[in-house]
Write a protein that holds these residues in place. Structure first.
Motif, PDB file in Angstrom:
ATOM      1  N   TRP A  21       0.807  -1.224   0.000  1.00 42.76           N
ATOM      2  CA  TRP A  21       0.000   0.000   0.000  1.00 42.76           C
ATOM      3  C   TRP A  21       0.833   1.264   0.000  1.00 42.76           C
ATOM      4  O   TRP A  21       0.483   2.260  -0.643  1.00 42.76           O
ATOM      5  CB  TRP A  21      -0.962   0.002   1.186  1.00 42.76           C
ATOM      6  CG  TRP A  21      -2.216  -0.742   0.883  1.00 42.76           C
ATOM      7  CD1 TRP A  21      -2.636  -1.916   1.451  1.00 42.76           C
ATOM      8  CD2 TRP A  21      -3.206  -0.406  -0.097  1.00 42.76           C
ATOM      9  NE1 TRP A  21      -3.820  -2.319   0.881  1.00 42.76           N
ATOM     10  CE2 TRP A  21      -4.198  -1.409  -0.071  1.00 42.76           C
ATOM     11  CE3 TRP A  21      -3.348   0.639  -1.004  1.00 42.76           C
ATOM     12  CZ2 TRP A  21      -5.310  -1.396  -0.906  1.00 42.76           C
ATOM     13  CZ3 TRP A  21      -4.459   0.666  -1.836  1.00 42.76           C
ATOM     14  CH2 TRP A  21      -5.418  -0.346  -1.788  1.00 42.76           C
ATOM     15  N   SER A  69      -4.915   2.613   4.630  1.00 42.20           N
ATOM     16  CA  SER A  69      -4.021   1.449   4.535  1.00 42.20           C
ATOM     17  C   SER A  69      -3.295   1.216   5.857  1.00 42.20           C
ATOM     18  O   SER A  69      -3.061   0.061   6.243  1.00 42.20           O
ATOM     19  CB  SER A  69      -3.019   1.631   3.393  1.00 42.20           C
ATOM     20  OG  SER A  69      -2.427   2.895   3.443  1.00 42.20           O
ATOM     21  N   THR A  71      -4.587   1.942   8.821  1.00 40.43           N
ATOM     22  CA  THR A  71      -5.616   1.344   9.679  1.00 40.43           C
ATOM     23  C   THR A  71      -5.780  -0.135   9.366  1.00 40.43           C
ATOM     24  O   THR A  71      -5.899  -0.977  10.265  1.00 40.43           O
ATOM     25  CB  THR A  71      -6.965   2.067   9.469  1.00 40.43           C
ATOM     26  OG1 THR A  71      -6.741   3.473   9.496  1.00 40.43           O
ATOM     27  CG2 THR A  71      -7.958   1.696  10.543  1.00 40.43           C
ATOM     28  N   ASN A  72      -5.766  -0.439   8.058  1.00 42.00           N
ATOM     29  CA  ASN A  72      -5.911  -1.828   7.635  1.00 42.00           C
ATOM     30  C   ASN A  72      -4.740  -2.667   8.143  1.00 42.00           C
ATOM     31  O   ASN A  72      -4.925  -3.795   8.617  1.00 42.00           O
ATOM     32  CB  ASN A  72      -6.010  -1.904   6.114  1.00 42.00           C
ATOM     33  CG  ASN A  72      -6.293  -3.302   5.645  1.00 42.00           C
ATOM     34  OD1 ASN A  72      -7.288  -3.903   6.029  1.00 42.00           O
ATOM     35  ND2 ASN A  72      -5.400  -3.848   4.838  1.00 42.00           N
ATOM     36  N   THR A  76      -5.344  -5.813  10.496  1.00 34.87           N
ATOM     37  CA  THR A  76      -5.092  -7.156   9.953  1.00 34.87           C
ATOM     38  C   THR A  76      -3.622  -7.557  10.001  1.00 34.87           C
ATOM     39  O   THR A  76      -3.306  -8.728   9.803  1.00 34.87           O
ATOM     40  CB  THR A  76      -5.541  -7.239   8.481  1.00 34.87           C
ATOM     41  OG1 THR A  76      -4.768  -6.309   7.709  1.00 34.87           O
ATOM     42  CG2 THR A  76      -7.009  -6.912   8.324  1.00 34.87           C
ATOM     43  N   LEU A  85      -9.076  -6.904   2.540  1.00 32.11           N
ATOM     44  CA  LEU A  85      -9.109  -5.736   3.408  1.00 32.11           C
ATOM     45  C   LEU A  85     -10.179  -5.901   4.488  1.00 32.11           C
ATOM     46  O   LEU A  85     -11.158  -6.605   4.281  1.00 32.11           O
ATOM     47  CB  LEU A  85      -9.452  -4.484   2.586  1.00 32.11           C
ATOM     48  CG  LEU A  85      -8.404  -3.988   1.600  1.00 32.11           C
ATOM     49  CD1 LEU A  85      -9.060  -3.075   0.596  1.00 32.11           C
ATOM     50  CD2 LEU A  85      -7.318  -3.241   2.326  1.00 32.11           C
ATOM     51  N   HIS A  86      -9.956  -5.214   5.590  1.00 29.99           N
ATOM     52  CA  HIS A  86     -11.003  -5.132   6.606  1.00 29.99           C
ATOM     53  C   HIS A  86     -12.098  -4.197   6.075  1.00 29.99           C
ATOM     54  O   HIS A  86     -11.835  -3.281   5.294  1.00 29.99           O
ATOM     55  CB  HIS A  86     -10.400  -4.597   7.913  1.00 29.99           C
ATOM     56  CG  HIS A  86     -11.371  -4.574   9.049  1.00 29.99           C
ATOM     57  ND1 HIS A  86     -12.044  -3.442   9.413  1.00 29.99           N
ATOM     58  CD2 HIS A  86     -11.795  -5.553   9.885  1.00 29.99           C
ATOM     59  CE1 HIS A  86     -12.847  -3.715  10.429  1.00 29.99           C
ATOM     60  NE2 HIS A  86     -12.704  -4.989  10.740  1.00 29.99           N
ATOM     61  N   PRO A  89     -11.551   0.015   6.649  1.00 28.93           N
ATOM     62  CA  PRO A  89     -10.575   0.656   5.757  1.00 28.93           C
ATOM     63  C   PRO A  89     -10.943   0.502   4.272  1.00 28.93           C
ATOM     64  O   PRO A  89     -10.643   1.387   3.476  1.00 28.93           O
ATOM     65  CB  PRO A  89      -9.261  -0.068   6.051  1.00 28.93           C
ATOM     66  CG  PRO A  89      -9.459  -0.834   7.258  1.00 28.93           C
ATOM     67  CD  PRO A  89     -10.909  -1.007   7.494  1.00 28.93           C
ATOM     68  N   ALA A  90     -11.610  -0.608   3.921  1.00 32.21           N
ATOM     69  CA  ALA A  90     -11.975  -0.808   2.511  1.00 32.21           C
ATOM     70  C   ALA A  90     -12.950   0.268   2.053  1.00 32.21           C
ATOM     71  O   ALA A  90     -12.798   0.830   0.958  1.00 32.21           O
ATOM     72  CB  ALA A  90     -12.593  -2.185   2.323  1.00 32.21           C
TER      73      ALA A  90
END
Length: 338
Positions: A21, A69, A71-72, A76, A85-86, A89-90
């Protein structure tokens, strides 16, 4: 100029090639920073204003992408683009990429920015600058499907309604770009190849339209009326390209629309398909208006200056000839693309 254009290419290619990312974000930033000097090269208040607006929106979108990204990765533990992705964040990434591309309802910067630029930079902005966020969007699919459908439907409707009352060609092209991206986003959650096909056909059509306006050096609908005397052959071909943008058979622009509607019907969302198809009529109206102004009206002004159509053109017309052919005659290839 060559450094800037190479950086523009590098940024987009970086985003294409990245699986991380941070690298994707870096590519987007490089291409944003590379186009800014190109946008403000004419030291005109409008150009500077457009550049500032563009920079602020793109910086906000890039910051959102970075935030999403991160946060993701925090939720995860993954920086990989291809990894699932969660949900939160997605959705944030989807909105950030929509802001990057200018999808409705975060499209307000696009007509304003495009209006302040000259036609060549405007062309780069509405074709090349859309590629990187588009590919990223393809890679995170399928995400929040109701959000994507909302973005797609809103964009097709706004792209149709917004262009109806415009007299400025660049704003008309901006709204046309919003509508086309809406179609691509609608089908992207089901079939990324189809979305890519729509993009591949959209690029030569937009290229042809911008180059025609550049050849006639016209930025408003009214100035197009004098084009029959400058470039008669081009004036005769232009309605085909404009109607191809509108998506009429037997022109190339019909192919992606046809396949997208077919795909949406297969996925059992006929209502969305119907709204998209009806919104295409709105777009068709203003393409018809431009065609009408260009080919069926005669400019009422008496020019006292040197008449522009006596002069031989020095610009190369080969790229325009190729793209015009592509944007009018690709429909027979539809079975091959299927």
């Amino acid at each position: 100029l060559s450094i800037l254009l190479l950086s523009l290419g590098l940024g987009t290619t970086l985003t294409f090639a990245s699986s991380h990312w941070l690298l994707a974000w870096m590519g987007l930033e490089i291409s944003t920073l590379a186009i800014i000097p190109l946008m403000s090269q004419h030291h005109h208040p409008r150009a500077v204003e457009a550049t500032t607006k563009y920079f602020i929106t793109q910086a906000a979108a890039a910051a959102l992408i970075l935030f999403a990204s991160t946060t993701n990765a925090w939720i995860t533990g993954q920086w990989d683009i291809n990894f699932d992705l969660h949900f939160f964040p997605a959705s944030m990434l989807t909105m950030a990429l929509a802001l990057k591309m200018g999808l409705a309802p975060v499209h307000f910067w696009l007509p304003e920015v495009l209006q302040g630029l000259d036609l060549t930079t405007g062309l780069i902005l509405s074709t090349w600058q859309k590629l990187a966020p588009f590919i990223l969007m393809c890679q995170i699919m399928p995400v929040n499907s109701s959000l994507i459908t909302f973005l797609g439907v809103t964009s097709t409707l706004v792209g149709g309604w917004g262009g109806l009352n415009q007299t400025q060609l660049r704003k008309i092209l901006a709204y046309s770009s919003i509508a086309h991206l809406g179609w691509m986003i609608l089908v992207m959650q089901f079939n990324q190849q189809l979305a890519l096909l729509a993009l591949i056909i959209y690029v030569p059509m937009t290229f042809s339209t911008f180059m025609i306006f550049k050849t006639n050096s016209s930025t408003t609908v009214n100035t197009l009326a004098a084009s029959w005397a400058k470039t008669p052959a081009l004036t005769a071909i232009t309605p085909m390209i404009l109607l191809s943008l509108g998506g009429l058979p037997p022109l190339s622009g019909f192919m992606p629309k046809w396949m997208i509607l077919q795909e949406l019907t297969k996925q059992d969302i006929p209502l969305t398909a119907s709204i998209a198809a009806l919104s295409a009529l709105l777009s068709l109206y203003f393409y018809l208006r431009v065609s009408y102004a260009m080919t069926l009206t005669i400019s009422p002004n008496n020019l006292n200056a040197t008449t522009p159509w006596r002069l031989q053109t020095t610009a190369s017309t080969l790229p325009l000839a190729i793209s015009a052919t592509i944007s009018a005659m690709l429909l027979p290839l539809a079975p091959a693309t299927l």
